[in-house]
Design an enzyme around this catalytic site. Structure first.
Site, PDB file in Angstrom:
ATOM      1  N   GLN A   1      -1.712  11.275  -2.301  1.00  9.85           N
ATOM      2  CA  GLN A   1      -0.651  10.292  -2.071  1.00  9.85           C
ATOM      3  C   GLN A   1      -1.237   9.050  -1.411  1.00  9.85           C
ATOM      4  O   GLN A   1      -1.074   8.831  -0.216  1.00  9.85           O
ATOM      5  CB  GLN A   1       0.419  10.927  -1.178  1.00  9.85           C
ATOM      6  CG  GLN A   1       1.622  10.082  -0.939  1.00  9.85           C
ATOM      7  CD  GLN A   1       2.578  10.088  -2.107  1.00  9.85           C
ATOM      8  OE1 GLN A   1       2.837  11.124  -2.687  1.00  9.85           O
ATOM      9  NE2 GLN A   1       3.094   8.949  -2.447  1.00  9.85           N
ATOM     10  N   PHE A   2      -1.930   8.208  -2.195  1.00  8.07           N
ATOM     11  CA  PHE A   2      -2.573   7.035  -1.618  1.00  8.07           C
ATOM     12  C   PHE A   2      -1.566   6.067  -1.003  1.00  8.07           C
ATOM     13  O   PHE A   2      -1.905   5.287  -0.123  1.00  8.07           O
ATOM     14  CB  PHE A   2      -3.457   6.322  -2.642  1.00  8.07           C
ATOM     15  CG  PHE A   2      -2.727   5.442  -3.614  1.00  8.07           C
ATOM     16  CD1 PHE A   2      -2.620   4.080  -3.380  1.00  8.07           C
ATOM     17  CD2 PHE A   2      -2.149   5.971  -4.757  1.00  8.07           C
ATOM     18  CE1 PHE A   2      -1.942   3.260  -4.275  1.00  8.07           C
ATOM     19  CE2 PHE A   2      -1.478   5.167  -5.653  1.00  8.07           C
ATOM     20  CZ  PHE A   2      -1.365   3.801  -5.411  1.00  8.07           C
ATOM     21  N   THR A   3      -0.311   6.125  -1.416  1.00 12.62           N
ATOM     22  CA  THR A   3       0.690   5.192  -0.890  1.00 12.62           C
ATOM     23  C   THR A   3       0.971   5.422   0.593  1.00 12.62           C
ATOM     24  O   THR A   3       1.554   4.550   1.246  1.00 12.62           O
ATOM     25  CB  THR A   3       2.003   5.253  -1.692  1.00 12.62           C
ATOM     26  OG1 THR A   3       2.520   6.580  -1.655  1.00 12.62           O
ATOM     27  CG2 THR A   3       1.766   4.823  -3.138  1.00 12.62           C
TER      28      THR A   3
END
Length: 146
Positions: free
Chosen positions: A78-80
């Site tokens: 989940q890079f966000t």
């Protein structure tokens, strides 16, 4: 490194209409890998999330860890989680690690969870995923390695 953990009674990840990972009782872990994160960050967060006492005893008090209940993990990249939303209206993702390094550390976390004797299902790295969960509690916590 950031891990948004949710205690779940069930969770699954679907990619292109196909379930690629699913668990029953345990933790859904959304993992964001930052530029400069290392194996030490993985070890710290893996130990923390697997041994954090957030599962209830008979009186409903947080008393047991994921290891204690022999629960499962659904690990989702989940890079966000690394978004900087402080300026303008579009998130800035410059703090996120480059994909190759993020994937390496994500896969290392999966291996470390399995070494603890726990089942670890995963999402699909860099894919558009549909994540479904039944948050138990609800219990949602943000863990950070820095």
């Amino acid at each position: 490194m950031k891990a948004l953990i949710q205690r779940v009674s069930s969770a699954s990840v679907t990619v292109g209409g196909e379930v690629v990972g699913a668990i029953e009782s345990g933790l859904l872990v959304l993992l964001g890998v930052a530029e400069g994160d290392s194996e030490a960050d993985v070890s710290y967060l893996t130990d923390k999330l697997c041994n954090l006492r957030i599962f209830p005893n008979d009186e409903g008090k947080f008393d047991f860890s994921l290891v204690d209940i022999k629960g499962s993990v659904l690990l989702v990249s989940q890079f966000t989680l690394l978004a900087d939303c402080s300026k303008g209206r579009r998130p800035n993702f410059q703090k996120a690690a480059k994909p190759d390094e993020a994937k390496r550390l994500y896969e290392l976390m999966e291996k470390e969870i399995v070494k603890l004797g726990l089942r670890c299902a995963t999402g699909q790295f860099q894919a558009h995923m549909d994540v479904r969960l039944c948050n138990d509690g609800p219990v949602t916590l943000l863990l950070e390695s820095k």
